[in-house]
Design an enzyme around this catalytic site. Structure first.
Site, PDB file in Angstrom:
ATOM      1  N   THR A   6      -5.492   1.868  -7.364  1.00 28.09           N
ATOM      2  CA  THR A   6      -6.711   1.617  -6.594  1.00 28.09           C
ATOM      3  C   THR A   6      -7.675   2.786  -6.723  1.00 28.09           C
ATOM      4  OG1 THR A   6      -5.612   0.177  -5.003  1.00 28.09           O
ATOM      5  CG2 THR A   6      -7.640   1.237  -4.272  1.00 28.09           C
ATOM      6  N   TYR A  24      -2.388   5.377  -5.103  1.00 33.15           N
ATOM      7  CA  TYR A  24      -3.618   6.163  -5.073  1.00 33.15           C
ATOM      8  C   TYR A  24      -3.409   7.418  -5.918  1.00 33.15           C
ATOM      9  CZ  TYR A  24      -5.953   3.524  -1.344  1.00 33.15           C
ATOM     10  OH  TYR A  24      -6.582   2.561  -0.612  1.00 33.15           O
ATOM     11  N   LYS A  57      -7.672  -1.626  -9.768  1.00 37.27           N
ATOM     12  CA  LYS A  57      -8.439  -2.261  -8.698  1.00 37.27           C
ATOM     13  C   LYS A  57      -9.708  -1.470  -8.409  1.00 37.27           C
ATOM     14  CE  LYS A  57      -7.895  -3.827  -3.887  1.00 37.27           C
ATOM     15  NZ  LYS A  57      -8.867  -2.939  -3.230  1.00 37.27           N
ATOM     16  N   HIS A  98     -13.504  -2.865  -2.495  1.00 35.69           N
ATOM     17  CA  HIS A  98     -12.622  -2.441  -1.405  1.00 35.69           C
ATOM     18  C   HIS A  98     -12.973  -3.144  -0.099  1.00 35.69           C
ATOM     19  CE1 HIS A  98      -9.300   0.429  -0.836  1.00 35.69           C
ATOM     20  NE2 HIS A  98      -9.623   0.374   0.432  1.00 35.69           N
ATOM     21  N   SER A 103       0.815  -1.212   0.000  1.00 34.61           N
ATOM     22  CA  SER A 103       0.000   0.000   0.000  1.00 34.61           C
ATOM     23  C   SER A 103       0.852   1.267   0.000  1.00 34.61           C
ATOM     24  CB  SER A 103      -0.896   0.007   1.243  1.00 34.61           C
ATOM     25  OG  SER A 103      -1.584   1.234   1.372  1.00 34.61           O
TER      26      SER A 103
END
Length: 414
Positions: free
Chosen positions: A155, A129, A253, A277, A107
């Protein structure tokens, strides 16, 4: 207590007993009433198997290739934010994944730097992100490339819902003395968790080192989220820009609709992850496994299709692969293993999934994970959800759609 556990449910039970209430609450939370997080799991129970009674019973091959990486089974580590369940956090998870021959998703909001994680598992994909301006995004991508990330996970399946009917889990912004005193009753009630941190000589790290830009310090966890929330959402041109700039595998995603999946193909992604999510986005979104069959049929011959959400057993993995997923990503399951027993606990969870996959393949009389087809699954009428299908296709007779967007008898196998 025997450190080994036999099921993911037992890993969850041990995590609940070991972790402070607010930490455990953050792991199980879903948005609003939890309708989607519940459906992510319960939908798998609606699917059955159609086993053969005779056939090959030799060794089963679970290996496959995902986003250019050869993996020992169709399971990847889904990127999750600050992993305060254990002091080794993402590094322990990366080591466990490497030991079991699978890829690691890291992440942007991880507590460990990407360089340390890739050193532990070279098959690491960096989750990005859309956060900050394009120069900042490029800087984070360049760092990931220099570190050796083998792919990118973009994502987009999160809009940050604070609302939870049972109360949002309390996560502190910083761990100063005042905060420590406030959370002391929770922490002292979980002495084994506290002892693990004391032995490591550290406290839970709430910074996001992979979000640092311009040579500045790493922002705090909530500072990073604040920046993301204030960044205008990307459009499809931005997705195409990311693919062009990365020059490597890109997994998008958060796709749940056919029209979005087709736009993703046009934008140049390598694959999509069918995901809501983990139930932390818009509550009321269908389970990911319900959307998978239609999406796999729509774009599975053009890009790789993965699934993220609700995996708790090896048989769940087999169901997803049979319905068109190249592989699945797991989140909560490995975090419970990490909380229960560190790196060994994550390896334990992966071994449980591997054993369940093997048992299902044996029962279906399949010698390889790549031999699975929808004919191996009992799919009840109305199970699938066809979201974002153009009206003309619904009227074309290619599929039998019900008024709520579910797929009726067509595609159902008994």
């Amino acid at each position: 207590m025997n450190p080994w556990f036999e099921t993911v449910a037992e890993a969850q039970r041990r995590a609940r007993k070991r972790l402070p209430k607010s930490v455990y609450g953050a792991l199980i939370a879903g948005s609003e009433r939890g309708q989607t997080i519940e459906d992510n799991q319960s939908a798998f129970t609606e699917l059955g198997f159609a086993p053969h009674c005779a056939g090959p019973i030799g060794a089963r091959d679970q290996s496959t290739t995902v986003l250019g990486q050869r993996v020992s089974m169709p399971v990847l580590i889904s990127p999750t934010g600050v992993q305060a369940v254990h002091p080794d956090g993402e590094v322990a998870v990366a080591r466990a994944a490497a030991a079991r021959g699978i890829a690691m998703g890291l992440s942007s909001f991880a507590s460990k730097p990407i360089e340390a994680v890739i050193a532990a598992n070279p098959a690491t994909l960096f989750q990005l992100y859309w956060c900050g301006d394009k120069d900042q995004i490029l800087e984070r991508m360049a760092r990931a490339k220099r570190a050796g990330a083998v792919g990118l996970i973009l994502t987009l399946d999160w809009s940050f819902s604070h609302g939870r009917d049972w109360g949002s889990p309390v996560i502190p912004e910083t761990l100063d003395l005042r905060t420590m005193l406030r959370f002391a009753p929770q922490t002292l009630a979980r002495p084994r968790w506290l002892a693990t941190y004391l032995r490591s000589g550290s406290i839970p790290d709430l910074t996001a080192p992979n979000m640092a830009v311009g040579g500045g310090p790493a922002p705090g966890f909530f500072g990073a989220y604040g920046e993301w929330m204030q960044t205008p959402a990307p459009d499809w041109a931005d997705v195409a820009w990311i693919c062009a700039q990365w020059d490597g595998p890109v997994l998008l995603k958060g796709v749940m609709r056919v029209d979005d999946a087709r736009r993703a193909v046009d934008a140049g992604v390598t694959g999509i992850s069918v995901s809501n999510h983990g139930g932390n986005n818009l509550d009321g979104t269908p389970a990911a496994i319900r959307a998978l069959p239609v999406l796999a049929e729509a774009v599975g011959d053009q890009i790789e299709v993965l699934l993220d959400g609700g995996i708790r057993r090896g048989s769940d993995v087999v169901k997803a692969v049979a319905l068109g997923a190249r592989a699945v990503l797991i989140g909560r399951a490995y975090l419970w293993g990490l909380a229960a027993n560190g790196q060994a606990g994550v390896e334990n969870v992966l071994d449980i999934l591997r054993g369940g996959i093997d048992s299902a393949l044996l029962g279906l009389r399949k010698t390889a994970i790549t031999d699975l087809t929808p004919d191996d699954i009992v799919i009840p009428a109305g199970f699938s959800r066809a979201l974002g299908v153009p009206t003309g296709e619904k009227d074309s007779g290619k599929r039998d759609f019900t008024k709520d967007g579910s797929v009726a008898a067509a595609g159902a196998r008994h």
